[in-house]
Scaffold this active site. Structure first.
Site, PDB file in Angstrom:
ATOM      1  N   GLU A 275     -10.702   9.661   0.377  1.00  0.00           N
ATOM      2  CA  GLU A 275     -11.236   8.934  -0.946  1.00  0.00           C
ATOM      3  C   GLU A 275     -11.239   7.139  -0.502  1.00  0.00           C
ATOM      4  O   GLU A 275     -10.539   6.751  -1.480  1.00  0.00           O
ATOM      5  CB  GLU A 275     -10.556   8.927  -2.258  1.00  0.00           C
ATOM      6  CG  GLU A 275     -10.256  10.481  -2.622  1.00  0.00           C
ATOM      7  CD  GLU A 275      -9.643  10.904  -3.589  1.00  0.00           C
ATOM      8  OE1 GLU A 275      -8.676   9.874  -3.893  1.00  0.00           O
ATOM      9  OE2 GLU A 275      -9.517  11.875  -4.191  1.00  0.00           O
ATOM     10  N   PRO A 276     -12.022   6.875   0.488  1.00  0.00           N
ATOM     11  CA  PRO A 276     -11.667   5.464   0.949  1.00  0.00           C
ATOM     12  C   PRO A 276     -12.494   4.730  -0.293  1.00  0.00           C
ATOM     13  O   PRO A 276     -13.707   5.156  -0.580  1.00  0.00           O
ATOM     14  CB  PRO A 276     -12.282   5.526   2.083  1.00  0.00           C
ATOM     15  CG  PRO A 276     -13.062   6.414   2.462  1.00  0.00           C
ATOM     16  CD  PRO A 276     -12.504   7.649   1.615  1.00  0.00           C
ATOM     17  N   ARG A 278     -12.023   0.559  -0.816  1.00  0.00           N
ATOM     18  CA  ARG A 278     -11.932  -0.809  -0.256  1.00  0.00           C
ATOM     19  C   ARG A 278     -12.455  -1.015   1.086  1.00  0.00           C
ATOM     20  O   ARG A 278     -13.144  -1.923   1.539  1.00  0.00           O
ATOM     21  CB  ARG A 278     -10.448  -1.311  -0.284  1.00  0.00           C
ATOM     22  CG  ARG A 278     -10.202  -2.713  -0.116  1.00  0.00           C
ATOM     23  CD  ARG A 278      -8.528  -3.176   0.176  1.00  0.00           C
ATOM     24  NE  ARG A 278      -7.852  -2.559  -0.812  1.00  0.00           N
ATOM     25  CZ  ARG A 278      -7.519  -3.221  -1.726  1.00  0.00           C
ATOM     26  NH1 ARG A 278      -7.580  -4.315  -2.204  1.00  0.00           N
ATOM     27  NH2 ARG A 278      -6.703  -2.450  -2.701  1.00  0.00           N
ATOM     28  N   ARG A 314      -8.515 -10.830  -8.442  1.00  0.00           N
ATOM     29  CA  ARG A 314      -7.464 -10.437  -7.318  1.00  0.00           C
ATOM     30  C   ARG A 314      -6.473 -11.532  -7.040  1.00  0.00           C
ATOM     31  O   ARG A 314      -5.158 -11.227  -7.033  1.00  0.00           O
ATOM     32  CB  ARG A 314      -8.096  -9.832  -6.210  1.00  0.00           C
ATOM     33  CG  ARG A 314      -9.043  -8.632  -6.606  1.00  0.00           C
ATOM     34  CD  ARG A 314      -9.581  -8.053  -5.147  1.00  0.00           C
ATOM     35  NE  ARG A 314      -8.304  -7.073  -4.711  1.00  0.00           N
ATOM     36  CZ  ARG A 314      -7.363  -7.627  -3.624  1.00  0.00           C
ATOM     37  NH1 ARG A 314      -7.871  -8.767  -3.191  1.00  0.00           N
ATOM     38  NH2 ARG A 314      -6.503  -7.023  -3.412  1.00  0.00           N
ATOM     39  N   TYR A 318      -2.956 -10.160  -8.029  1.00  0.00           N
ATOM     40  CA  TYR A 318      -2.010  -9.654  -7.078  1.00  0.00           C
ATOM     41  C   TYR A 318      -1.687 -10.887  -6.013  1.00  0.00           C
ATOM     42  O   TYR A 318      -1.188 -10.489  -5.095  1.00  0.00           O
ATOM     43  CB  TYR A 318      -2.730  -8.834  -6.214  1.00  0.00           C
ATOM     44  CG  TYR A 318      -3.463  -7.680  -7.143  1.00  0.00           C
ATOM     45  CD1 TYR A 318      -2.569  -6.704  -7.691  1.00  0.00           C
ATOM     46  CD2 TYR A 318      -4.839  -7.682  -6.977  1.00  0.00           C
ATOM     47  CE1 TYR A 318      -3.367  -5.499  -8.471  1.00  0.00           C
ATOM     48  CE2 TYR A 318      -5.574  -6.647  -7.901  1.00  0.00           C
ATOM     49  CZ  TYR A 318      -4.727  -5.728  -8.515  1.00  0.00           C
ATOM     50  OH  TYR A 318      -5.511  -4.601  -9.208  1.00  0.00           O
ATOM     51  N   CYS A 346      -9.560 -21.581 -18.806  1.00  0.00           N
ATOM     52  CA  CYS A 346      -8.570 -22.474 -19.534  1.00  0.00           C
ATOM     53  C   CYS A 346      -7.068 -21.901 -19.347  1.00  0.00           C
ATOM     54  O   CYS A 346      -6.494 -21.612 -20.235  1.00  0.00           O
ATOM     55  CB  CYS A 346      -8.989 -22.614 -20.762  1.00  0.00           C
ATOM     56  SG  CYS A 346     -10.316 -23.693 -21.007  1.00  0.00           S
ATOM     57  N   TYR A 375     -13.327  -4.090  -5.752  1.00  0.00           N
ATOM     58  CA  TYR A 375     -12.348  -4.457  -6.989  1.00  0.00           C
ATOM     59  C   TYR A 375     -12.711  -5.995  -7.215  1.00  0.00           C
ATOM     60  O   TYR A 375     -11.499  -6.870  -7.701  1.00  0.00           O
ATOM     61  CB  TYR A 375     -10.912  -4.418  -6.387  1.00  0.00           C
ATOM     62  CG  TYR A 375     -10.362  -3.073  -6.069  1.00  0.00           C
ATOM     63  CD1 TYR A 375     -10.658  -1.838  -6.783  1.00  0.00           C
ATOM     64  CD2 TYR A 375     -10.291  -2.734  -4.513  1.00  0.00           C
ATOM     65  CE1 TYR A 375     -10.503  -0.659  -6.734  1.00  0.00           C
ATOM     66  CE2 TYR A 375      -9.996  -1.341  -4.294  1.00  0.00           C
ATOM     67  CZ  TYR A 375     -10.115  -0.265  -5.303  1.00  0.00           C
ATOM     68  OH  TYR A 375      -9.740   0.890  -4.941  1.00  0.00           O
TER      69      TYR A 375
HETATM   70  N1  LLP Z   1      -8.039   7.574  -4.583  1.00  0.00           N
HETATM   71  C1  LLP Z   1      -7.339   7.277  -5.782  1.00  0.00           C
HETATM   72  C2  LLP Z   1      -6.945   8.312  -6.423  1.00  0.00           C
HETATM   73  C3  LLP Z   1      -7.014   6.040  -5.965  1.00  0.00           C
HETATM   74  O1  LLP Z   1      -6.352   5.744  -7.053  1.00  0.00           O
HETATM   75  C4  LLP Z   1      -7.615   4.901  -5.188  1.00  0.00           C
HETATM   76  C5  LLP Z   1      -7.263   3.403  -5.686  1.00  0.00           C
HETATM   77  C6  LLP Z   1      -8.442   5.154  -4.147  1.00  0.00           C
HETATM   78  C7  LLP Z   1      -8.728   6.511  -3.792  1.00  0.00           C
HETATM   79  C8  LLP Z   1      -9.009   4.236  -3.278  1.00  0.00           C
HETATM   80  O2  LLP Z   1      -8.395   3.271  -2.678  1.00  0.00           O
HETATM   81  P1  LLP Z   1      -8.798   2.315  -1.659  1.00  0.00           P
HETATM   82  O3  LLP Z   1      -9.247   2.966  -0.390  1.00  0.00           O
HETATM   83  O4  LLP Z   1      -9.689   1.464  -2.134  1.00  0.00           O
HETATM   84  O5  LLP Z   1      -7.392   1.627  -1.239  1.00  0.00           O
HETATM   85  N2  LLP Z   1      -7.408  -3.287  -7.871  1.00  0.00           N
HETATM   86  C9  LLP Z   1      -6.635  -3.255  -6.900  1.00  0.00           C
HETATM   87  C10 LLP Z   1      -6.517  -2.019  -5.963  1.00  0.00           C
HETATM   88  C11 LLP Z   1      -6.383  -0.621  -7.090  1.00  0.00           C
HETATM   89  C12 LLP Z   1      -6.607   0.845  -6.235  1.00  0.00           C
HETATM   90  C13 LLP Z   1      -6.321   1.838  -7.375  1.00  0.00           C
HETATM   91  N3  LLP Z   1      -6.703   3.067  -6.610  1.00  0.00           N
HETATM   92  C14 LLP Z   1      -6.975  -4.221  -5.748  1.00  0.00           C
HETATM   93  O6  LLP Z   1      -7.730  -5.137  -6.093  1.00  0.00           O
HETATM   94  O7  LLP Z   1      -6.016  -4.499  -4.685  1.00  0.00           O
END
Ligand code: LLP
Length: 421
Positions: A275-276, A278, A314, A318, A346, A375
């Site tokens: 499930e990629p 990012r 972000r 973070y 502001c 994101y």
């Molecule tokens: N699968 C599940 C169950 C997840 O919770 C997530 C991300 C993904 C897949 C995808 O993960 P990725 O491959 O994108 O790393 N808003 C945060 C990131 C939150 C990620 C939440 N879950 C940021 O801006 O860094």
């Protein structure tokens, strides 16, 4: 790698001049590259070649329907975490049997929506959710295919707010209790257990945590099989990180990640899902903004731009780093100066970067925040009554607005004044 490069002194998105988009749609806006999105999807697809697999794009990272259609047409499945994301995937033409439903708080309405519209599987995260899903499925005279998300208690070594696989995190069921939870699932008539799910966090920059988690999943697969469960599918989550800074040590590549998956779980003969989010969308997008003012503080220069934390949260949320580059290529050897790059909102948290070295910039200059495909738009808000900003998709030498900029009226007219006033 991405497709945002300088050509003849101008920053391009593929073959489109970014200044040209700005002239037509105004600033700020997000721009995404078709070629980069497809390339990143294909890297994962190729990394798992030789195994029965489906790459499910994490819709939460970038949910514009045009982007989902692009990836869906290329063969991607979708990982959704809400009824809204499910309906976006459907609107993009993705068939239900390629949509995976994740998340710890699925409601009955969301379950019904997915069961009626078609679903590949639910990744279930608790016993109460299992019971409710079974009831909902039975009420529709159907059976819900499920995996149980296990929490392997592995440190993903990422930012605390995006780590999900430690025992103190709210996700999944503790792997130590997995056998009893699977036994319970097997007794629920509205469920069909088909596999195991795990996701330990996001922006992982090392492979070792994945290895530890997947090894535990492999062990559990064998235990569950010996308990009589038919485990045919493993959903290994997302989380592989991206380089945010150009000078960074690059995180591992999808190819290396795929090799690790083969090593750890390849022998089990399961269908593999990942499930990629990012890595597919992050470096496929920019946020383009315009300098409004350059303001001299007592000991620093502030570059005040027309994008703000409501468009890209972000850094505020973070402490994330996003490379910032001028849209007009700086002359080689030009002196750089430190700027605090800030938005108009502001609060002091509306700061994108402190002391960022940039060539001298004047009002009206365009700047691009890199790695803003993931994101970014999805986490935006209208804070300070700033309307959401447009999304633009580039493909070769063409571009299209894939979400228009709302008017002030669109925004204001969503509110209603009660009759009694
Ligand atoms: N699968 C599940 C169950 C997840 O919770 C997530 C991300 C993904 C897949 C995808 O993960 P990725 O491959 O994108 O790393 N808003 C945060 C990131 C939150 C990620 C939440 N879950 C940021 O801006 O860094």
């Amino acid at each position: 790698m991405d497709h945002f490069l300088y050509r003849d002194g101008q920053l391009m998105a593929e073959d489109v001049n970014i200044a040209e988009i700005a002239a037509q749609v105004g600033t700020p806006f997000y721009v995404y590259s078709t070629a980069t999105l497809l390339r990143h999807f294909k890297l994962f697809d190729d990394a798992l070649s030789g195994m029965d697999h489906l790459v499910c794009f994490a819709v939460k990272s970038l949910s514009n329907v045009a982007v989902l259609k692009l990836l869906g047409d290329a063969g991607a499945g979708m990982d959704v975490v809400s009824g809204g994301e499910y309906l976006r995937a459907k609107a993009a033409g993705v068939s239900g049997d390629k949509i995976v439903f994740s998340g710890i708080g699925k409601t009955r309405e969301e379950m019904r929506l997915a069961l009626e519209g078609g679903i590949r599987q639910f990744n279930v995260e608790s016993e109460p959710e299992m019971e409710v899903l079974s009831q909902v499925a039975l009420s529709l005279n159907t059976v819900a295919p499920i995996t149980v998300r296990v929490n392997p208690d592995v440190d993903a070594k990422t930012h605390a707010k995006i780590s999900t696989g430690k025992k103190e995190d709210k996700f999944g069921i503790p792997i130590s209790r997995a056998r009893e939870v699977y036994a319970m699932a097997a007794k629920l008539r509205g469920l069909k257990v088909i596999g195991i799910d795990v996701h330990i966090g996001s922006q992982l920059t090392e492979l070792e945590p994945f290895r530890l988690a997947y090894r535990k999943v492999a062990e559990l697969t064998e235990q569950l099989r010996s308990d009589g469960h038919d485990i045919t599918r493993l959903d290994l989550g997302g989380g592989l990180g991206i380089p945010y800074a150009r000078d960074n040590n690059a995180p591992p590549l999808p190819r290396e990640y795929g090799a690790l998956i083969k090593e750890e779980v390849g022998h089990l003969g399961c269908e593999i899902e990942i499930e990629p989010g990012r890595l597919i969308s992050g470096n496929a997008g920019l946020l383009v903004a315009k300098v409004i003012y350059v303001k001299s503080g007592e000991d620093r220069e502030f570059l005040i731009v027309d994008a703000a934390m409501n468009d890209l949260i972000r850094p505020a949320m973070y402490d994330a780093w996003h490379d910032i580059v001028p849209v007009i290529e700086p002359v080689a050897g030009v002196d750089q100066t430190p700027y605090d790059v800030v938005g108009p909102i502001c609060e002091s948290g509306d700061t994108f970067a402190k002391g960022r070295m940039l060539p001298p910039l004047d009002p009206d200059a365009l700047v691009a925040f890199r790695s803003a495909g993931a994101y970014s738009a999805v986490m935006s808000s209208e804070y300070n009554s700033r309307p959401l900003i447009p999304e633009v998709l580039v493909n070769g030498d063409q571009f299209a607005v894939i979400r228009r900029r709302p008017t002030f009226e669109d925004m204001i007219n969503r509110d209603t004044i009660p009759e009694w006033m």
